[in-house]
Design an enzyme around this catalytic site. Structure first.
Site, PDB file in Angstrom:
ATOM      1  CG  ASP A   1      -8.475   6.349  11.493  1.00 18.88           C
ATOM      2  OD1 ASP A   1      -8.654   5.581  12.462  1.00 18.88           O
ATOM      3  OD2 ASP A   1      -9.228   6.363  10.505  1.00 18.88           O
TER       4      ASP A   1
ATOM      5  CE1 TYR B   1      -6.905  -2.033  12.981  1.00 16.63           C
ATOM      6  CE2 TYR B   1      -4.659  -1.418  13.585  1.00 16.63           C
ATOM      7  CZ  TYR B   1      -5.571  -2.365  13.172  1.00 16.63           C
ATOM      8  OH  TYR B   1      -5.153  -3.659  12.949  1.00 16.63           O
TER       9      TYR B   1
ATOM     10  CG  ASN C   1      -0.314  -0.039   2.526  1.00 19.26           C
ATOM     11  OD1 ASN C   1       0.892  -0.240   2.640  1.00 19.26           O
ATOM     12  ND2 ASN C   1      -1.097   0.134   3.572  1.00 19.26           N
TER      13      ASN C   1
END
Length: 144
Positions: A82, A85, A76
């Site tokens: 953020d 989580y 990724n």
């Protein structure tokens, strides 16, 4: 300076530390023994979960030596974690693709992260003309 609550999933990795004056990026380590064949994908456990302050996010990227040392790329390219989580089981991972057969060992520094404030709320103002100088479009700079 905000404090960040951190949970470790193993005692086999070094504890995280911020090294003032050296870099704003903090190294993350592999939390288990990993063996990959060329072309294999794996979520590499990083052995930590964190409770980031409200309004902040972490960006996780490879270290400059990650590809040279381990032959993996982060799929990724930049992981964004953020503050939501932040549960007890929300361990951080690095998704990788092996470009060659490789081994990554417990405590190897595999990636790094930095904390950023969320982008402020912005508004878009549609226009037919922009006032900046025209640079020639994508890929037009740096020609010999």
């Amino acid at each position: 300076m905000p404090k960040i609550r951190i949970k470790y999933f193993t005692d086999k990795i070094e504890k995280l530390k911020y090294i003032d004056g050296k870099s704003d990026w903090i190294d993350l380590r592999c939390a288990e023994e990993i063996t990959l064949k060329k072309g294999e994908f794996k979520l590499i456990p990083l052995g930590v979960a964190m409770q980031l302050p409200a309004g902040y996010e972490a960006h996780v990227v490879p270290r400059s030596s990650t590809f040279k040392n381990f032959g993996v790329i982060q799929t990724n390219h930049c992981g964004v974690i953020d503050e939501s989580y932040s549960g007890d089981n929300d361990q951080w991972y690095m998704p990788v693709l092996a470009m060659r057969d490789t081994e990554i060992h417990v405590n190897d520094r595999i990636c790094q992260f930095r904390i950023f404030e969320h982008q402020p709320v912005i508004e878009f103002d549609e226009t037919d003309h922009l006032d900046g100088a025209d640079r020639g479009g994508f890929g037009s700079t740096g020609k010999a």
